[in-house]
Write a protein that holds these residues in place. Structure first.
Motif: not given
Length: 147
Positions: A10-15, A17-18
């Motif tokens: 989830a952190e990887e996807r957020r990062w 995307t950011l």
């Protein structure tokens, strides 16, 4: 893109995307998009052709490596080579005005060039583009030592 192994999915996807959003924002600031290009064409048509040149679409394309721009008068579409991006504004405006003029006069005859006389930087822009083409034909010499 390097991501620490300790990041959760989830952190990887957020990062990711950011970072992609950040890159897209940088790119949109650097080069005008198709919407801005169409608005620019509309302003130039109003300024030089009393609004008579009305394209149905104006967009950047990456498949024009021998032309700076093209126009299909029957469809009203104008395409500008991505190679123009980053060139001086008056050069991009010249190519846009040139293609807009083709909506009014399809060929490059005397009537066409009379229309182009309305754009005051025609000769300067043509000279700039000729210089770009000529520079592209020069052999690429290695940099001198000490530079």
């Amino acid at each position: 893109m390097l991501i620490p192994a300790r990041m959760s999915e989830a952190e990887e996807r957020r990062w990711v995307t950011l970072m992609l959003d950040k890159l897209a924002a940088q790119e949109s600031r650097r080069t005008p998009g198709d919407t801005e290009l169409a608005e620019r064409a509309e302003r130039l048509s109003a300024q030089y052709f009393e609004g008579r040149a009305r394209p149905t679409s104006v967009r950047w394309v990456t498949n024009q490596n021998t032309r700076w721009g093209s126009c299909t008068p029957g469809e009203g579409s104008i395409r500008l080579s991505h190679r123009l991006q980053g060139m001086p504004e008056y050069v991009i405006d010249y190519v846009l005005v040139h293609e807009l003029a083709h909506l009014l006069v399809p060929g490059h005859g005397p009537r066409f060039w009379r229309l182009m006389e309305a754009y005051p930087r025609t000769e300067r822009a043509r000279g700039y583009l000729e210089g770009v083409v000529a520079a592209g034909r020069l052999p690429h010499l290695p940099a001198a030592r000490g530079e």
